[in-house]
Motif scaffolding. Structure first.
Motif, PDB file in Angstrom:
ATOM      1  N   LEU A 162       0.765  -1.251   0.078  1.00 14.47           N
ATOM      2  CA  LEU A 162      -0.038   0.023   0.004  1.00 14.47           C
ATOM      3  C   LEU A 162       0.844   1.323  -0.063  1.00 14.47           C
ATOM      4  CD1 LEU A 162      -2.889  -0.085   2.733  1.00 14.47           C
ATOM      5  CD2 LEU A 162      -3.143  -0.090   0.154  1.00 14.47           C
ATOM      6  N   PRO A 218      -5.580  -1.098  -2.649  1.00 16.84           N
ATOM      7  CA  PRO A 218      -5.757  -2.249  -1.829  1.00 16.84           C
ATOM      8  C   PRO A 218      -6.066  -3.662  -2.400  1.00 16.84           C
ATOM      9  CG  PRO A 218      -6.902  -0.240  -1.169  1.00 16.84           C
ATOM     10  CD  PRO A 218      -6.512   0.068  -2.498  1.00 16.84           C
ATOM     11  N   CYS A 271     -11.284  -7.856  -0.313  1.00 11.85           N
ATOM     12  CA  CYS A 271     -11.253  -6.494  -0.333  1.00 11.85           C
ATOM     13  C   CYS A 271     -12.556  -6.269  -0.674  1.00 11.85           C
ATOM     14  CB  CYS A 271     -10.386  -6.137  -1.257  1.00 11.85           C
ATOM     15  SG  CYS A 271     -10.248  -4.400  -1.902  1.00 11.85           S
TER      16      CYS A 271
END
Lengths: 810, 153
Positions: free
Chosen positions: A762, A768, A786
């Protein structure tokens, strides 16, 4: 002495409804000091009446009856007609609850000539109960009206009159007058310290609320009533039945069934036959709606027999309705069944059950269509379409138009109905109640989906599934996203939206240049494969030495869910929109998803909305380490060292909530819990208690990215597609762009390993979804997903990361 | 429950008439008795409930609902989850039995049969809460049935 014993017995009667155990003791001591037939016989009669009322309060109706019979026979043999009539007065209520309301009215008539005017008024209050149980609500109200005038300042009976009148008025649909009565009853009871009557009044306010469709009030007050009634099993059981009725109205038949399974034996043990018949009726409904027609038929048959024996003709058609619906589920329809359905519709109408009759009339029309009896179907649909307006009117109109070949018109009727349902549901602030309230529109949504499926066009199906998702979880209006905008936004990625239609699973695959429809496996096969895979993953993570073969299960699920579209998807990033049980599937574990960025969204429109909030969020990175974990501190430190300027916040609820409102990225390393029955009670453990999804509803500016580094935090229950309820879903519905969370139990140390790699990626500008895919690949740690929109790189404070924000994520 | 329901005079007389052979046994009583009798599996080995160790080192304060039933040569592990008041049951038979083995998840009113995966796994979704038993039928060996267990939500 005589005076004293009589006075003591009278006092026991006074106490009997307020403090039944004290009344029992006092009445017993009176009986020890007097013997039957002696001059103190009058005191014995009164004492038995006190024993009876106390027994009734404590939930033993047969014992109450026995005591009253004793009181009556003593009074008669001692030639005390007034005392006998008083005992009969109490017997009216008991005989009603034992299942003999008609006979109770006869007993009342026999008692009346020997009673004082005030006692006749009290008798009226008891008569009202019998009349209401017989469905003679207007007469019940009349008796209470007269009682209120004559009762003077007898607060206990006045409160009872208000309670009974209020309940009768609920059944008559006079909701405002009912509310006034029940509120007055509660005031009187509170003022006089009649806690028990107060609980009944307060317990009936939510019953009223539920009948009106106001479920939040119903749920809250029933939970309160549960604890205050713990010493009164029969009253508690009755209350549970009321709650079950509200739950059935809220389309939660499974939950209702659990309560009714508790209540039915309690009512049977108490001899509360009148309430038992109603409980069995509700149980039959709950069983029917949870797909158990065999049991529903048994319960409905017993309820029907009880109701018939009790002379309760008003409720009888409701039992008949369930029996017919069970037969519809159990076997092919016939002309005979159709005729019975139509008879039942008439009986329901005559008994005033309008909503039930309309729904059954629609079912009858569908049966007529199946049997090729088109004129009958047309007649029933015309009847429904010209009355209303309600969801059934829209259903009937839509079906009429579809039959006439007017697909556009049918869609318009569905859309109008969904708009009405959505508008009604926006009144609820609680997302859980909102999600349940819209379920009234499910039949319409299903019809829209069925019509859309018949077109065979992916775009049409996508539009209709999205309209429903918008009603259930989004803006409350049946709006579909612009497909061209969606295609452009996807870039190289593909969106796969799963749609469940009856037992069939279908997918719409959207790529930059195409929207395609794919028919997949039967839905139950996918649901069971998901449960098996989750089981395997959980066992593997719990390290109990028997980790089963995950690879085979994952490969099977991949074949079921992606089958022929796998090739087409190639290695594109995926956006997945699940349905039903697929909300609990850890998608990255499927073999084809190894190394692939995968994001899970509640709908295509929800994903687009996440994408639109790409503005740079002010506020930095916050890390929190929850209690009771060996690696949580190290993980929070790691987050701090990955993102310069990151802030550590102590694991206190207030501080964490404040940080969630100001930070751009929040990482929580803690114990997590998913509450399947009430997903908004799912939480993350902090030092001073759990931070629950309900607490989050107060947030005004939730973080763009939330990492829930804990067990089960991504789990959701979706009562309706488009409204996944749980921690991750709550953050997203409040405006977070992306949530990384787990769908299974995760191991403490492994999670630290995964998160270390994830945050490192990140920090170097990976969005992400990609960071998670890469981190899982490198560490071999699975279970995290995610959610939301995962292609937005994060402003982490590190130099260079902000410029990443300006890049097009595709 | 306050007390067990006591038998009244009418029921007592009815019971006496029944036992004296004067009245036929009511149809629903016979049917219920037959249904319960039908749930017996006289030839099956019973797998009895054994304790499972609480998991450690995971980020959950939750107790998972794992059940383990053991017979001499076979273990049946089960995990109970619930959604909307219905029960999902997932489990594994270990060691994995020979090919062709299947499990039946039996409740008092319905039976769901499933093929076992090569690793001995199975799942059944949407069961009503209440009594259940899992039976593993093996082509070459005797069947193994877990003791009847009650799932409460």
């Amino acid at each position: 002495m005589i005076i004293d014993a009589v006075a003591a017995a009278e006092h026991a009667v006074d106490l009997s409804s307020r403090a039944p155990t004290r009344a029992l003791a006092l009445a017993r001591s009176v009986l020890r000091h007097v013997s039957v037939g002696d001059p103190h016989g009058e005191a014995a009669v009164i004492a038995y009446r006190a024993l009876a009322v106390a027994a009734r309060e404590l939930g033993d109706l047969p014992l109450a009856e026995e005591h009253l019979r004793q009181a009556v026979s003593l009074a008669v043999s001692a030639d005390l007609p007034h005392r006998a009539a008083q005992a009969r007065l109490s017997l009216v209520h008991i005989r009603t609850e034992l299942g003999h309301p008609q006979q109770a009215l006869t007993i009342a008539d026999a008692a009346e000539p020997h009673l004082t005017p005030v006692e006749v008024a009290k008798l009226g209050v008891h008569r009202a109960v019998a009349l209401a149980r017989l469905g003679r609500y207007a007469e019940a109200v009349g008796h209470c009206d007269r009682a209120v005038e004559a009762l003077g300042d007898d607060v206990g009976f006045l409160a009872g009159a208000m309670l009974n009148r209020g309940l009768a008025r609920v059944f008559l649909g006079e909701f405002e007058a009912a509310e006034a009565d029940l509120t007055r009853c509660a005031e009187l009871a509170r003022g006089a310290g009649l806690d028990h009557v107060l609980t009944l009044a307060e317990g009936n306010l939510p019953f009223l609320a539920a009948r009106r469709g106001d479920l939040p009030a119903a749920f809250t007050a029933y939970r309160r009533a549960e604890s205050s009634l713990s010493g009164y099993p029969e009253r508690l059981a009755t209350m549970r039945c009321d709650l079950a009725e509200a739950l059935i109205a809220a389309h939660l038949p499974g939950e209702a069934r659990v309560l009714l399974d508790l209540a039915v034996p309690e009512l049977a043990a108490a001899g509360a036959n009148i309430a038992l018949a109603e409980a069995r009726l509700l149980l039959a409904q709950a069983e029917l709606h949870t797909g158990d027609p065999h049991l529903a038929r048994q319960s409905a048959e017993r309820a029907a027999a009880d109701l018939a024996a009790q002379g309760r003709t008003v409720l009888a058609p409701l039992a008949a309705e369930i029996l017919l619906r069970a037969r519809l589920m159990l076997g092919p329809p016939s002309g005979e069944l159709l005729a019975e359905l139509l008879l039942c519709v008439e009986a329901l109408d005559a008994a005033g059950h309008r909503q039930v009759s309309r729904a059954l009339r629609f079912a009858a029309a569908e049966v007529a269509l199946q049997l090729g009896a088109r004129p009958t179907a047309d007649e029933q649909l015309a009847h429904l379409a010209s009355s209303g307006p309600d969801v059934v009117t829209r259903q009937a109109t839509a079906l009429q138009r579809a039959l006439a070949g007017d697909r556009r018109g049918a869609f318009a009727a569905v859309r109008a109905g969904l708009a009405e349902v959505g508008a009604g549901a926006t009144a609820f602030e609680d997302p859980m109640l909102r999600a349940h309230a819209v379920r009234a529109g499910e039949p319409l949504a299903r019809f829209g989906l069925a019509l859309a499926l018949k077109t065979g066009r992916g775009r049409t199906l996508l539009a209709w599934t999205e309209r429903w998702r918008a009603v259930a979880g989004g803006p409350g209006r049946p709006v579909a996203p612009d497909v061209d905008e969606l295609c452009a936004a996807l870039g190289d990625a593909a969106l796969v939206e799963f749609v469940r239609h009856a037992d069939e699973l279908v997918a719409v695959v959207v790529t930059r240049d195409r929207v395609a429809l794919r028919r997949l496996c039967p839905f139950p096969a996918a649901a069971e494969a998901t449960v098996r895979l989750r089981y395997g993953l959980r066992r593997a993570h719990l390290l109990d030495g028997r980790a089963p073969g995950l690879a085979g299960e994952a490969a099977l699920l991949e074949r079921l869910l992606f089958g022929s579209m796998r090739g087409r998807l190639g290695d594109r990033p995926l956006v997945i929109v699940p349905t039903g049980a697929l909300h609990t599937l850890p998608w990255p574990i499927l073999p084809m998803n190894a190394g692939r960025p995968v994001t899970v969204a509640a709908g295509a429109a929800a994903w687009l909305a996440g994408r639109r909030t790409r503005a740079v969020r002010e506020g930095g990175v916050v890390a929190v380490a929850g209690p009771g974990l060996r690696c949580a501190e190290a993980e929070a430190d790691m987050v701090g060292s990955c993102h310069p300027g990151a802030e550590r916040v102590t694991a206190q609820r207030g501080e964490v909530l404040a940080a969630l409102d100001r930070a751009g990225v929040v990482h929580l390393a803690a114990h997590g819990t998913f509450a399947p029955r009430s997903p908004l009670l799912s939480g993350i453990d902090l030092d001073d208690g759990p931070l629950m999804a309900y607490d989050l509803l107060r947030l005004r500016t939730p973080p763009s990215l939330v990492v829930l580094s804990a067990c089960d935090t991504g789990m959701a229950r979706a009562p309706a597609d488009g409204a996944p309820l749980g921690l991750a879903g709550t953050f997203l519905s409040l405006g977070s762009q992306c949530v990384v969370a787990s769908l299974v139990p995760v191991r403490d140390e492994e999670t630290l390993t995964l998160m270390t790699v994830f945050h490192g990626l990140l920090a170097t500008g990976h969005p992400p979804a990609r960071a998670l895919a890469m981190a899982s690949g490198k560490t071999g740690v699975a279970g995290f997903v995610c959610f939301g929109y995962g292609d937005q790189p994060v402003a982490t404070g590190r130099e260079g990361s902000v410029t990443q924000l300006d890049q097009d994520p595709t | 429950m306050t007390h067990p329901p006591s038998i009244d005079d009418e029921s007592l007389i009815a019971a006496l008439r029944l036992s004296g052979g004067r009245d036929p046994v009511p149809a629903h009583v016979a049917a219920a008795a037959q249904a319960v009798f039908g749930l017996r599996l006289p030839e099956a080995v019973t797998a009895r409930s054994t304790v499972t160790t609480a998991p450690a080192g995971i980020r959950s304060s939750d107790e998972t609902r794992l059940l383990r039933f053991a017979a001499a040569e076979l273990t049946v592990d089960l995990e109970v989850t619930s959604m909307d008041g219905l029960v999902d049951l997932a489990g594994q038979v270990s060691p994995p039995p020979e090919a062709g083995a299947r499990v039946e998840v039996r409740t008092l009113h319905l039976t769901e049969a499933r093929e076992l995966s090569p690793t001995g796994q199975f799942a059944v979704t949407g069961l009503p809460p209440g009594w259940f038993s899992v039976v593993c039928h093996r082509p070459e060996h005797s069947s193994v049935a877990t003791s009847w267990t009650r799932i409460r939500l």
